[in-house]
Design a protein around this motif. Structure first.
Motif, PDB file in Angstrom:
ATOM      1  N   THR A  63     -24.324  46.926 -49.425  1.00 15.95           N
ATOM      2  CA  THR A  63     -23.963  46.667 -50.825  1.00 15.95           C
ATOM      3  C   THR A  63     -22.745  47.499 -51.223  1.00 15.95           C
ATOM      4  O   THR A  63     -21.813  47.001 -51.867  1.00 15.95           O
ATOM      5  CB  THR A  63     -25.161  46.996 -51.734  1.00 15.95           C
ATOM      6  OG1 THR A  63     -26.277  46.215 -51.305  1.00 15.95           O
ATOM      7  CG2 THR A  63     -24.848  46.698 -53.189  1.00 15.95           C
ATOM      8  N   SER A  89     -29.548  52.084 -57.283  1.00 16.94           N
ATOM      9  CA  SER A  89     -30.558  52.148 -58.336  1.00 16.94           C
ATOM     10  C   SER A  89     -31.715  51.195 -58.111  1.00 16.94           C
ATOM     11  O   SER A  89     -32.811  51.402 -58.611  1.00 16.94           O
ATOM     12  CB  SER A  89     -29.913  51.872 -59.691  1.00 16.94           C
ATOM     13  OG  SER A  89     -29.155  50.678 -59.650  1.00 16.94           O
ATOM     14  N   SER A  90     -31.475  50.128 -57.368  1.00 15.57           N
ATOM     15  CA  SER A  90     -32.517  49.131 -57.157  1.00 15.57           C
ATOM     16  C   SER A  90     -32.174  48.391 -55.867  1.00 15.57           C
ATOM     17  O   SER A  90     -30.999  48.138 -55.602  1.00 15.57           O
ATOM     18  CB  SER A  90     -32.498  48.184 -58.360  1.00 15.57           C
ATOM     19  OG  SER A  90     -33.542  47.269 -58.283  1.00 15.57           O
ATOM     20  N   THR A 122     -19.689  47.588 -61.405  1.00 13.89           N
ATOM     21  CA  THR A 122     -21.033  47.120 -61.733  1.00 13.89           C
ATOM     22  C   THR A 122     -21.451  46.157 -60.630  1.00 13.89           C
ATOM     23  O   THR A 122     -20.660  45.297 -60.243  1.00 13.89           O
ATOM     24  CB  THR A 122     -21.020  46.370 -63.079  1.00 13.89           C
ATOM     25  OG1 THR A 122     -20.434  47.222 -64.055  1.00 13.89           O
ATOM     26  CG2 THR A 122     -22.426  45.997 -63.529  1.00 13.89           C
ATOM     27  N   ALA A 123     -22.664  46.324 -60.120  1.00  8.77           N
ATOM     28  CA  ALA A 123     -23.171  45.414 -59.086  1.00  8.77           C
ATOM     29  C   ALA A 123     -24.580  44.997 -59.466  1.00  8.77           C
ATOM     30  O   ALA A 123     -25.439  45.842 -59.750  1.00  8.77           O
ATOM     31  CB  ALA A 123     -23.162  46.097 -57.718  1.00  8.77           C
ATOM     32  N   ARG A 124     -24.805  43.692 -59.499  1.00  7.35           N
ATOM     33  CA  ARG A 124     -26.121  43.164 -59.873  1.00  7.35           C
ATOM     34  C   ARG A 124     -26.589  42.148 -58.834  1.00  7.35           C
ATOM     35  O   ARG A 124     -25.771  41.445 -58.238  1.00  7.35           O
ATOM     36  CB  ARG A 124     -26.060  42.474 -61.233  1.00  7.35           C
ATOM     37  CG  ARG A 124     -25.502  43.325 -62.348  1.00  7.35           C
ATOM     38  CD  ARG A 124     -25.396  42.527 -63.644  1.00  7.35           C
ATOM     39  NE  ARG A 124     -26.691  42.391 -64.295  1.00  7.35           N
ATOM     40  CZ  ARG A 124     -27.184  43.302 -65.129  1.00  7.35           C
ATOM     41  NH1 ARG A 124     -26.508  44.385 -65.428  1.00  7.35           N
ATOM     42  NH2 ARG A 124     -28.367  43.136 -65.677  1.00  7.35           N
ATOM     43  N   ASP A 127     -30.448  39.753 -61.452  1.00 18.86           N
ATOM     44  CA  ASP A 127     -30.467  40.349 -62.796  1.00 18.86           C
ATOM     45  C   ASP A 127     -30.834  41.825 -62.840  1.00 18.86           C
ATOM     46  O   ASP A 127     -31.132  42.364 -63.899  1.00 18.86           O
ATOM     47  CB  ASP A 127     -31.395  39.555 -63.742  1.00 18.86           C
ATOM     48  CG  ASP A 127     -30.805  38.198 -64.076  1.00 18.86           C
ATOM     49  OD1 ASP A 127     -29.560  38.107 -64.152  1.00 18.86           O
ATOM     50  OD2 ASP A 127     -31.583  37.238 -64.235  1.00 18.86           O
ATOM     51  N   GLN A 128     -30.810  42.486 -61.692  1.00 22.35           N
ATOM     52  CA  GLN A 128     -31.054  43.933 -61.651  1.00 22.35           C
ATOM     53  C   GLN A 128     -29.746  44.633 -61.321  1.00 22.35           C
ATOM     54  O   GLN A 128     -28.996  44.155 -60.478  1.00 22.35           O
ATOM     55  CB  GLN A 128     -32.040  44.276 -60.520  1.00 22.35           C
ATOM     56  CG  GLN A 128     -33.438  43.807 -60.739  1.00 22.35           C
ATOM     57  CD  GLN A 128     -34.275  44.882 -61.396  1.00 22.35           C
ATOM     58  OE1 GLN A 128     -33.742  45.852 -61.949  1.00 22.35           O
ATOM     59  NE2 GLN A 128     -35.581  44.708 -61.357  1.00 22.35           N
ATOM     60  N   LYS A 129     -29.543  45.784 -61.957  1.00 19.57           N
ATOM     61  CA  LYS A 129     -28.412  46.622 -61.545  1.00 19.57           C
ATOM     62  C   LYS A 129     -28.758  47.272 -60.219  1.00 19.57           C
ATOM     63  O   LYS A 129     -29.738  48.016 -60.127  1.00 19.57           O
ATOM     64  CB  LYS A 129     -28.183  47.729 -62.578  1.00 19.57           C
ATOM     65  CG  LYS A 129     -27.203  47.351 -63.648  1.00 19.57           C
ATOM     66  CD  LYS A 129     -26.745  48.583 -64.421  1.00 19.57           C
ATOM     67  CE  LYS A 129     -25.677  48.171 -65.417  1.00 19.57           C
ATOM     68  NZ  LYS A 129     -25.143  49.298 -66.177  1.00 19.57           N
ATOM     69  N   THR A 132     -25.549  52.105 -59.673  1.00 16.55           N
ATOM     70  CA  THR A 132     -25.168  52.754 -60.925  1.00 16.55           C
ATOM     71  C   THR A 132     -24.235  53.899 -60.565  1.00 16.55           C
ATOM     72  O   THR A 132     -24.156  54.315 -59.402  1.00 16.55           O
ATOM     73  CB  THR A 132     -26.375  53.302 -61.706  1.00 16.55           C
ATOM     74  OG1 THR A 132     -27.137  54.136 -60.845  1.00 16.55           O
ATOM     75  CG2 THR A 132     -27.243  52.170 -62.232  1.00 16.55           C
TER      76      THR A 132
END
Lengths: 141, 145
Positions: A63, A89-90, A122-124, A127-129, A132
């Motif tokens: 990512t 973050s996720s 910003t990377a999603r 629908d989750q970030k 961060t």
């Protein structure tokens, strides 16, 4: 090489147009081989689920690499990146069927001395970030 | 499981030098889907002012991943429960084909966050001639059961 984007042409708040990067299981297998990170949570669903994950997840570094490519494609010169950091973050969950879509966007957050700018990323996914505090410092032309 | 706090401040000397090849850089660029010619074509890289093909910004992870710091059984790290928390690279210049590099790692922090254990490891990636190419900051999290 100098970057193609000119320092004088960007302002704080200049937006880098969003792009979508598809991720599938084959990408993760290739990334495992190329990086040497063979943790099975990135390619084996039963192992991912056994350790409490919803499914196979992408390598965080995969990512990070996509967000890096987003920055270097914009700047024009990968050698222009002087600092690059993220927090994961996720996880990016990558189902066998259909894979996942990474949506990446960026904005010039600060102009520094020496033609350098701070790009906030910003990377999603789903629908989750997924990243961060993602920032790259790039030396522009 | 709690990680061994005695490891905070501990440094790990360089292992075998790692020789960066054009083939490995291209394999890595293929794996991340990045078609930039400066990763693949020495002439394109030279035209861009680099002595040889350069590696993508996240490539140094390949070199630093082999750190001996995390595999010492005395540390008590359960690799199956490890996730990557944060990653940062500070570059002096891009890694490029032909570089022969060594990594010197130091564990700078270990602490608990709820049921999880957080560990920060800093690594200097330098050529065998002593030129610092990149500093990496790697935060890993061992999830609690």
């Amino acid at each position: 090489m100098t970057a193609q984007v000119k320092y004088a042409d960007v302002e704080v708040g200049t937006e880098i147009p969003a792009r979508t990067f598809p991720v599938d299981r084959a990408n993760l297998v290739m990334y495992a081989g190329a990086s040497g990170d063979f943790n099975p949570i990135h390619w084996r669903e039963s192992v991912a689920k056994a350790v409490g994950l919803p499914d196979v997840i992408a390598h965080g570094m995969f990512t990070m690499a996509q967000a890096g490519r987003f920055v270097t494609d914009w700047a024009g010169d990968p050698g222009a990146v002087v600092d690059y950091g993220v927090r994961f973050s996720s996880p990016v969950v990558v189902p066998d069927d259909g894979g996942a879509q990474l949506e990446i966007s960026g904005k010039v957050e600060e102009k520094l001395d020496g033609n350098k700018v701070v790009v906030a990323l910003t990377a999603r996914a789903a629908d989750q970030k997924v990243l961060t505090r993602a920032k790259a410092v790039v030396r522009l032309a | 499981m709690a990680l061994n706090r005695d490891f905070v401040g501990r440094s790990f000397p360089p292992g075998e030098p790692y020789e960066v090849s054009r083939v490995k850089i291209r394999e890595f660029a293929d794996a991340i889907g990045d078609q930039n010619p400066v990763y693949r074509d020495a002439d394109a890289a030279k035209a861009a002012g680099h002595p040889d093909v350069i590696a993508p910004p996240t490539f140094p992870i390949v070199v630093s991943l082999g750190s001996p710091a995390l595999v010492d059984p005395e540390l008590g790290l359960n690799y199956a429960m490890v996730v990557h928390g944060e990653q940062r690279f500070e570059y002096t210049r891009p890694v490029r084909a032909g570089d022969v590099v060594v990594c010197t790692s130091t564990i700078t922090e270990i602490r608990s966050i709820g049921n999880n254990e957080k560990l920060v490891i800093e690594t200097d990636i330098s050529t065998t001639d002593g030129e610092l190419i990149c500093k990496t900051y790697n935060t890993i999290v061992e999830r609690g059961a």
